[in-house]
Write a protein that holds these residues in place. Structure first.
Motif, PDB file in Angstrom:
ATOM      1  N   TRP A  64       0.831  -1.210   0.000  1.00  0.00           N
ATOM      2  CA  TRP A  64       0.000   0.000   0.000  1.00  0.00           C
ATOM      3  C   TRP A  64       0.866   1.261   0.000  1.00  0.00           C
ATOM      4  CZ3 TRP A  64      -5.487   0.359   0.278  1.00  0.00           C
ATOM      5  CH2 TRP A  64      -6.128  -0.885   0.214  1.00  0.00           C
ATOM      6  N   GLU A  75       3.706   1.612  -1.406  1.00  0.00           N
ATOM      7  CA  GLU A  75       4.201   1.773  -2.775  1.00  0.00           C
ATOM      8  C   GLU A  75       3.138   2.421  -3.672  1.00  0.00           C
ATOM      9  OE1 GLU A  75       6.643   1.635  -6.073  1.00  0.00           O
ATOM     10  OE2 GLU A  75       7.172   1.204  -3.990  1.00  0.00           O
ATOM     11  N   ARG A  76       1.881   2.027  -3.494  1.00  0.00           N
ATOM     12  CA  ARG A  76       0.804   2.597  -4.311  1.00  0.00           C
ATOM     13  C   ARG A  76       0.532   4.055  -3.945  1.00  0.00           C
ATOM     14  NH1 ARG A  76       2.104  -1.886  -5.263  1.00  0.00           N
ATOM     15  NH2 ARG A  76       0.902  -3.532  -6.288  1.00  0.00           N
ATOM     16  N   ILE A 101      -7.099   3.469  -4.791  1.00  0.00           N
ATOM     17  CA  ILE A 101      -6.056   2.617  -5.366  1.00  0.00           C
ATOM     18  C   ILE A 101      -6.493   1.182  -5.640  1.00  0.00           C
ATOM     19  CG2 ILE A 101      -4.317   3.986  -4.143  1.00  0.00           C
ATOM     20  CD1 ILE A 101      -3.780   1.507  -2.417  1.00  0.00           C
ATOM     21  N   ASP A 146      -7.856  -2.074  -7.194  1.00  0.00           N
ATOM     22  CA  ASP A 146      -8.109  -2.541  -8.552  1.00  0.00           C
ATOM     23  C   ASP A 146      -8.054  -4.062  -8.513  1.00  0.00           C
ATOM     24  OD1 ASP A 146      -8.118  -3.279 -11.206  1.00  0.00           O
ATOM     25  OD2 ASP A 146      -6.664  -1.782 -11.846  1.00  0.00           O
ATOM     26  N   ASP A 153      -5.028  -5.672  -9.669  1.00  0.00           N
ATOM     27  CA  ASP A 153      -3.806  -5.515  -8.869  1.00  0.00           C
ATOM     28  C   ASP A 153      -3.768  -6.653  -7.852  1.00  0.00           C
ATOM     29  OD1 ASP A 153      -1.685  -4.770  -7.223  1.00  0.00           O
ATOM     30  OD2 ASP A 153      -2.176  -2.638  -7.282  1.00  0.00           O
ATOM     31  N   VAL A 156      -2.289  -5.998  -4.175  1.00  0.00           N
ATOM     32  CA  VAL A 156      -3.187  -5.328  -3.230  1.00  0.00           C
ATOM     33  C   VAL A 156      -4.295  -6.286  -2.793  1.00  0.00           C
ATOM     34  CG1 VAL A 156      -4.910  -3.501  -2.965  1.00  0.00           C
ATOM     35  CG2 VAL A 156      -2.697  -2.986  -4.001  1.00  0.00           C
TER      36      VAL A 156
END
Length: 247
Positions: free
Chosen positions: A51, A53-54, A214, A216, A219, A222
């Motif tokens: 998280w 990093e996002r 963020i 998705d 992804d 995540v």
């Protein structure tokens, strides 16, 4: 004088190296007897890192990175017998993580805090009416998380209080610590349980605050962070497209 200084330096080095050797042996005992507990906290740290990093580029991410660094030090301290430091580090991890999210919605306060013109209040951050896991806050970012947020606020508060007892030298907790630098399986386990609860509450907080921005389904990293810790929650299972019947 030079010879005396060298002798003193040699004595200091031997003393510190002896402590280092003791810590090395404690690490081996911790790894042998508490691997799953410590590994669980490490995995949660990596999940939080996904998280982080996002969220790169956001002003509050600096505090989240600082929080993870404190958690890493705390894990090391718990593994080497530096138990009081381990609890202290875990408390700082909680403070900085919750501060990061609080500051994300309070830019003025963040700037004042960085400028040392205002303090961050842990009590305010956990307030059930206006804190970062309160219904009013969570509803604005991730409405489907409202019903479960309170339990993670309670877990964070309990963990913070437990760590504070070690920090402040409360006999009920510090009396359990070894009287010298030594391994204690019971303390490592207790710390790791606290570490897991702290990290899960932070991960849930990040989900509450940022998932709308963020998340998705494509992804997988995540998605995995949520499934690892929250697959028992109906809202998370629905988000991930998992069956919710019987949950």
């Amino acid at each position: 004088m030079i010879n005396d200084d060298r002798a003193n330096s040699s004595w200091v080095a031997r003393h510190l190296l002896d402590l280092n050797e003791t810590c090395r042996k404690i690490i081996l005992s911790s790894e042998a007897n508490n691997l799953s507990h410590l590994g669980g906290v490490l995995r949660l740290d990596l999940d939080i890192g996904v998280w982080e990093e996002r969220l790169k580029g956001r002003p509050e991410t600096k505090q989240l990175g600082d929080a993870r660094r404190e958690l890493a030090f705390a894990i090391f301290a718990a593994s080497t017998g530096l138990y009081r430091l381990a609890y202290a580090g875990l408390r700082v991890f909680l403070e900085l993580s919750f501060a990061a999210v609080y500051f994300s919605a309070n830019e003025l306060h963040r700037r004042q805090w960085i400028g040392d013109r205002k303090d961050f209040s842990w009590t305010s951050a956990l307030d059930m009416e206006s804190g970062v896991l309160s219904k009013s806050f969570v509803r604005e970012f991730t409405p489907e998380a409202v019903d479960d947020a309170a339990q993670y606020a309670r877990v964070a508060a309990q963990c913070y209080r437990h760590c504070s007892q070690f920090v402040h030298g409360k006999d009920v907790t510090t009396g359990l610590l070894p009287q010298s630098l030594a391994y204690s399986s019971e303390i490592v386990t207790d710390w790791a349980v606290s570490g897991r609860h702290a990290a899960e509450s932070v991960l849930y907080l990040l989900y509450c605050r940022y998932s709308a921005e963020i998340f998705d389904l494509e992804d997988t990293e995540v998605c995995n962070t949520l499934e690892h810790s929250f697959s028992h929650l109906r809202s998370i299972r629905s988000l991930l497209g998992l069956p919710v019947e019987g949950v």
